[in-house]
Design a protein around this motif. Structure first.
Motif, mmCIF file in Angstrom:
data_model
loop_
_atom_site.group_PDB
_atom_site.id
_atom_site.type_symbol
_atom_site.label_atom_id
_atom_site.label_comp_id
_atom_site.label_asym_id
_atom_site.label_seq_id
_atom_site.Cartn_x
_atom_site.Cartn_y
_atom_site.Cartn_z
ATOM 1 N N ASN A 16 0.821 -1.211 0.000
ATOM 2 C CA ASN A 16 0.000 0.000 0.000
ATOM 3 C C ASN A 16 0.857 1.265 0.000
ATOM 4 N N ARG A 20 0.663 3.976 -2.967
ATOM 5 C CA ARG A 20 0.375 5.377 -2.648
ATOM 6 C C ARG A 20 1.472 6.303 -3.160
ATOM 7 N N TYR A 51 -7.903 -5.987 -3.196
ATOM 8 C CA TYR A 51 -7.464 -4.788 -3.905
ATOM 9 C C TYR A 51 -8.671 -4.008 -4.398
ATOM 10 N N LYS A 57 -5.558 0.645 -3.642
ATOM 11 C CA LYS A 57 -4.994 0.128 -2.394
ATOM 12 C C LYS A 57 -5.683 -1.165 -2.004
ATOM 13 N N TRP A 59 -7.374 -3.316 1.070
ATOM 14 C CA TRP A 59 -8.082 -3.019 2.303
ATOM 15 C C TRP A 59 -8.781 -4.239 2.810
#
Length: 59
Positions: A16, A20, A51, A57, A59
């Motif tokens: 992640n 980012r 995903y 991202k 989660w």
């Protein structure tokens, strides 16, 4: 996937952060890092992560 963290929680955080900070998509990350998207998604999926492409991202 031997250059990636083995622990799923650390892997989750690592991926992640990379998404980012450096990559517009999971495909771009996997292509650049020469890793299997299917293997990565499966490993994180086995730890309960999924995903989300619209947010780029897990989660």
């Amino acid at each position: 996937m031997n250059t990636l963290p083995e622990d799923p929680m650390i892997l989750f955080s690592f991926i992640n952060t990379k998404l980012r900070d450096n990559y517009a998509s999971l495909d771009a990350l996997c292509d650049d890092m020469h890793i299997s998207k299917a293997d990565l998604v499966a490993k994180l999926g086995s730890a309960g992560f999924e995903y989300n492409p619209s947010q780029n991202k897990f989660w």
